[in-house]
Design a protein around this motif. Structure first.
Motif, short mmCIF file in Angstrom:
data_model
loop_
_atom_site.label_atom_id
_atom_site.label_comp_id
_atom_site.label_asym_id
_atom_site.label_seq_id
_atom_site.Cartn_x
_atom_site.Cartn_y
_atom_site.Cartn_z
N PHE A 1 -12.51 7.30 9.61
CA PHE A 1 -11.60 8.30 10.14
C PHE A 1 -10.76 7.71 11.28
N LEU A 2 -11.40 7.04 12.21
CA LEU A 2 -10.67 6.44 13.33
C LEU A 2 -9.71 5.36 12.84
N GLY A 3 -10.13 4.60 11.84
CA GLY A 3 -9.26 3.58 11.29
C GLY A 3 -8.04 4.15 10.61
N MET A 4 -8.20 5.27 9.91
CA MET A 4 -7.05 5.88 9.23
C MET A 4 -6.10 6.55 10.23
N ILE A 5 -6.61 7.06 11.33
CA ILE A 5 -5.72 7.58 12.37
C ILE A 5 -4.87 6.44 12.94
N GLU A 6 -5.51 5.30 13.16
CA GLU A 6 -4.77 4.13 13.65
C GLU A 6 -3.71 3.70 12.64
N THR A 7 -4.05 3.74 11.37
CA THR A 7 -3.09 3.38 10.32
C THR A 7 -1.91 4.35 10.32
N TYR A 8 -2.20 5.64 10.44
CA TYR A 8 -1.12 6.63 10.51
C TYR A 8 -0.16 6.28 11.66
N ASN A 9 -0.72 6.01 12.83
CA ASN A 9 0.11 5.67 13.98
C ASN A 9 0.94 4.41 13.74
N ASP A 10 0.35 3.41 13.11
CA ASP A 10 1.06 2.17 12.81
C ASP A 10 2.23 2.41 11.85
N VAL A 11 2.00 3.21 10.81
CA VAL A 11 3.06 3.48 9.83
C VAL A 11 4.20 4.24 10.49
N ILE A 12 3.88 5.24 11.29
CA ILE A 12 4.92 6.05 11.96
C ILE A 12 5.76 5.18 12.89
N GLN A 13 5.11 4.27 13.60
CA GLN A 13 5.83 3.41 14.55
C GLN A 13 6.62 2.31 13.87
N ASP A 14 6.37 2.09 12.59
CA ASP A 14 7.03 1.01 11.87
C ASP A 14 8.54 1.24 11.73
N GLY A 15 8.97 2.49 11.69
CA GLY A 15 10.40 2.80 11.65
C GLY A 15 11.00 2.76 10.27
N PRO A 16 12.30 3.06 10.19
CA PRO A 16 12.99 3.11 8.90
C PRO A 16 13.02 1.75 8.21
N GLN A 17 13.13 1.79 6.90
CA GLN A 17 13.27 0.59 6.08
C GLN A 17 14.67 0.57 5.47
N PRO A 18 15.13 -0.59 5.00
CA PRO A 18 16.52 -0.69 4.49
C PRO A 18 16.84 0.30 3.37
N ASP A 19 15.85 0.58 2.50
CA ASP A 19 16.06 1.56 1.44
C ASP A 19 14.73 2.26 1.17
N CYS A 20 14.76 3.30 0.34
CA CYS A 20 13.57 4.12 0.13
C CYS A 20 12.51 3.40 -0.70
N GLU A 21 12.92 2.52 -1.57
CA GLU A 21 11.96 1.73 -2.32
C GLU A 21 11.19 0.80 -1.36
N ALA A 22 11.89 0.21 -0.43
CA ALA A 22 11.25 -0.65 0.57
C ALA A 22 10.29 0.17 1.44
N LEU A 23 10.68 1.40 1.78
CA LEU A 23 9.80 2.26 2.58
C LEU A 23 8.52 2.58 1.82
N GLN A 24 8.65 2.96 0.55
CA GLN A 24 7.47 3.26 -0.26
C GLN A 24 6.55 2.05 -0.34
N GLU A 25 7.12 0.87 -0.56
CA GLU A 25 6.32 -0.34 -0.66
C GLU A 25 5.65 -0.66 0.68
N ARG A 26 6.38 -0.46 1.77
CA ARG A 26 5.82 -0.75 3.10
C ARG A 26 4.63 0.17 3.40
N VAL A 27 4.77 1.46 3.14
CA VAL A 27 3.68 2.40 3.39
C VAL A 27 2.49 2.07 2.50
N ARG A 28 2.75 1.82 1.23
CA ARG A 28 1.66 1.47 0.31
C ARG A 28 0.91 0.23 0.79
#
Length: 196
Positions: free
Chosen positions: A129-156
């Motif tokens: 649980f603590l690890g997934m909260i950290e992951t959520y924070n990391d993904v949110i702070q990562d910021g926008p990606q050049p396109d939506c396909e890149a965003l999907q791949e980055r989150v995955r």
């Protein structure tokens, strides 16, 4: 995962799910399953766990995170508008089918053993649980990606990496506690401070 010495534990308790805080961005779906062990005495049931349990352990916690996201294309790139990282937690415990017919001393020894297993497996769930909260924070702070396909791949890829990282943390936890044998001396706060 937990592997405990044959006897000598104290304090009775039932197998309980940990009470995790409610975090909307990291919803947790928890479940408990049981595998049966037979025997007239607690020693028989413990011996049966060696063969009936998960890969030679007495109990096991399986965790896995996934993700759900919504996004939109903006002038800065493709940005998240919603992100959830659901966590699945399944805990597997032994069920001694002879418990109700056993002597009180054997039931007390079983209850003590199950208490230690419950504490150990619940900490496995809390680490995830603590690890997934950290992951959520990391993904949110990562910021926008050049396109939506890149965003999907980055989150995955970040969630996949988090699942891999959590497997390592769980192995570390089992190593530090000797699969629950040294549970009393375990310091969760210090353990997580080294990893977050």
């Amino acid at each position: 995962m937990a592997l405990l010495p044959a006897f000598g534990l104290s304090v009775a308790a039932a197998q309980e799910l940990p009470e995790l805080p409610q975090v909307d961005q990291v919803p947790v779906n928890m479940s408990v399953r049981y595998y049966d062990v037979d025997g007239r005495r607690v020693s028989d049931a413990v011996e049966a766990m060696r063969f009936a349990g998960p890969l030679g352990y007495e109990a096991e916690t399986r965790t896995s995170g996934s993700y759900y996201m919504q996004y939109e294309l903006t002038p800065r790139g493709c940005s998240l508008t919603l992100l959830e990282i659901p966590l699945e937690v399944e805990i597997l415990y032994p069920n001694w089918t002879g418990y109700d017919r056993a002597r009180r001393s054997d039931r007390e020894r079983w209850d003590a053993r199950m208490h230690v297993l419950t504490v150990h497996e619940n900490v496995h769930a809390l680490i995830a649980f603590l690890g997934m909260i950290e992951t959520y924070n990391d993904v949110i702070q990562d910021g926008p990606q050049p396109d939506c396909e890149a965003l999907q791949e980055r989150v995955r890829s970040m969630v996949d990496a988090a699942n891999d990282r959590l497997r390592g943390w769980q192995r570390d936890y089992d190593r530090v506690t000797d699969h629950g044998i040294d549970q009393v001396d375990f310091d969760l706060q210090a353990f997580m401070a080294e990893r977050l």
